[in-house]
Write a protein that holds these residues in place. Structure first.
Motif: not given
Length: 240
Positions: A1-2, A50-54, A57-59
């Motif tokens: 998705m990302l 969420t896993g792809q974003i993590n 980096g860190a939001i």
């Protein structure tokens, strides 16, 4: 998705309905030099996203860029409580229940040097209650020469369903990187909008990411200038 758009810029999309039409809305993720992530116009998060974003980096910054794109910002804040929730001017008054930490005000008080912003003053949208200010903040990521809009321009093309293509051919935003007819009717303070467009065109951008429509990879500055010249009825110099 990302989906990676540039070395430090990603997007993700979700379907939504608007005036009965099934369209998509886009979130933009920018990674800063310190590896922190800024998320503009959050969409609904699930474990996969969420896993792809993590993984990248860190939001640390959650941005609600106008008075309409805030629906999943609180949900994102709940997932990342240490992140700063930045809101467009007026959103705290409109939705006092949101866990807003800071209002986007002046560039001097804005800590993200790599992500410039300007207020797109005077721009309105037409909805069932009448004409409402969007109070949109427009962003520029200089390293990737990317302009990040939300609702100040759309760019639907042949990749979208037939219904969307037909509606936007008539109502604006089809292959033109322009505001829709709803925004054009609602927006009457053209001098303010003109000044906002000039500030945007002062940035050196090529790519344009918007919340709704196909990303413009080339000639974004020229396309935005042309569409707003038509809307405003005046010439706007392209700043080099």
């Amino acid at each position: 998705m990302l989906e990676e758009v540039d070395g430090d810029v990603w997007v993700a999309e979700r379907p939504i309905r608007y005036f009965g039409l099934s369209i998509r809305t886009r979130m933009t993720v920018v990674r800063l030099a310190n590896r922190e992530l800024a998320v503009i116009s959050p969409i609904r998060m699930d474990d996969e996203l969420t896993g792809q974003i993590n993984a990248i980096g860190a939001i640390k910054h959650i941005i609600a860029p106008n008075l309409y794109h805030y629906f999943f910002a609180a949900e994102c804040k709940a997932l990342y409580p240490e992140a700063t929730f930045w809101a467009a001017p007026g959103l705290a008054a409109k939705k006092p229940d949101l866990p807003i930490d800071q209002t986007i005000s002046t560039q001097e008080e804005w800590p993200l040097d790599e992500l410039k912003f300007t207020h797109f003053d005077g721009f309105k949208s037409l909805n069932f209650s009448g004409a409402d200010l969007l109070n949109e903040c427009v962003f520029f990521h200089g390293q990737s020469r990317t302009l990040i809009l939300t609702d100040t321009a759309f760019n639907f093309d042949e990749s979208f369903p037939l219904t969307i293509r037909l509606v936007t051919r008539l109502g604006g935003g089809y292959k033109s990187l322009s505001p829709s007819l709803l925004e054009q009717i609602a927006t009457t303070d053209k001098p303010k909008v003109s000044a906002a467009v000039e500030r945007v065109l002062a940035w050196d951008f090529e790519r344009v990411i918007m919340a709704h429509g196909a990303i413009v990879e080339k000639d974004g500055k020229q396309k935005l200038r042309q569409s707003y010249e038509k809307f405003l009825g005046r010439s706007i110099a392209t700043v080099v």
